[in-house]
Design a protein around this motif. Sequence first.
Motif, PDB file in Angstrom:
ATOM      1  N   SER A  17      30.545   9.025  69.712  1.00  0.00           N
ATOM      2  CA  SER A  17      29.472  10.272  69.987  1.00  0.00           C
ATOM      3  C   SER A  17      29.431  10.925  68.864  1.00  0.00           C
ATOM      4  N   ARG A  19      27.278  14.724  67.825  1.00  0.00           N
ATOM      5  CA  ARG A  19      26.027  16.000  68.178  1.00  0.00           C
ATOM      6  C   ARG A  19      25.534  16.364  66.815  1.00  0.00           C
ATOM      7  N   SER A  21      22.933  18.924  64.654  1.00  0.00           N
ATOM      8  CA  SER A  21      22.250  20.228  64.878  1.00  0.00           C
ATOM      9  C   SER A  21      21.074  20.394  63.780  1.00  0.00           C
ATOM     10  N   PHE A  68      20.831   9.230  74.228  1.00  0.00           N
ATOM     11  CA  PHE A  68      20.769  10.414  73.602  1.00  0.00           C
ATOM     12  C   PHE A  68      19.991  11.677  74.396  1.00  0.00           C
ATOM     13  N   THR A  69      20.646  12.751  74.086  1.00  0.00           N
ATOM     14  CA  THR A  69      20.023  13.768  74.942  1.00  0.00           C
ATOM     15  C   THR A  69      19.827  14.983  73.881  1.00  0.00           C
ATOM     16  N   TYR A  80      19.493  20.444  69.189  1.00  0.00           N
ATOM     17  CA  TYR A  80      20.575  19.548  69.245  1.00  0.00           C
ATOM     18  C   TYR A  80      20.100  18.324  69.538  1.00  0.00           C
ATOM     19  N   GLN A  82      22.541  15.253  71.274  1.00  0.00           N
ATOM     20  CA  GLN A  82      23.630  14.860  71.465  1.00  0.00           C
ATOM     21  C   GLN A  82      23.652  13.200  71.601  1.00  0.00           C
ATOM     22  N   HIS A  84      25.503   9.524  72.298  1.00  0.00           N
ATOM     23  CA  HIS A  84      26.838   8.780  72.846  1.00  0.00           C
ATOM     24  C   HIS A  84      26.393   7.187  72.812  1.00  0.00           C
TER      25      HIS A  84
END
Length: 126
Positions: A17, A19, A21, A68-69, A80, A82, A84
């Motif tokens: 994972s 994240r 930005s 993904f989020t 962002y 995120q 996974h």
Amino acid sequence: QWQFVESGGGLVQPGGSLRLSCAGSGFIADRYAIGWFRQAPGKEREGVACIVSSGQNTYYANSVKDRFTISRDNAKSTVYLQMHSLEPEDSSVYFCTAIRELDGHCAMGALRTNSWGQGTRITGTS
């Protein structure tokens, strides 16, 4: 003047994972939809995900859906991504930029500006 700074990339093993930005400046960030794009060597840039100005609607490419989020903090002018369950196919340079918002939805194919950041690279390792 539109400016974007992407960060958060790095080396990652399959299934890992990260994240990312996207910090925006030079414009009123909470008025614009933002999209994440990626470009691998020898391939065209492709849309990954986007989020409308309010954060209420999002869009994901089929290849990243459920993994993904995308989210945003308008107080920080930051969006962002995120990620996974990363796969080797996710290795790429990731960029963000402002895109158009139509009828409450973000339009990945309609850029609001031609300005791009330097991108942040994700490299998969075995």
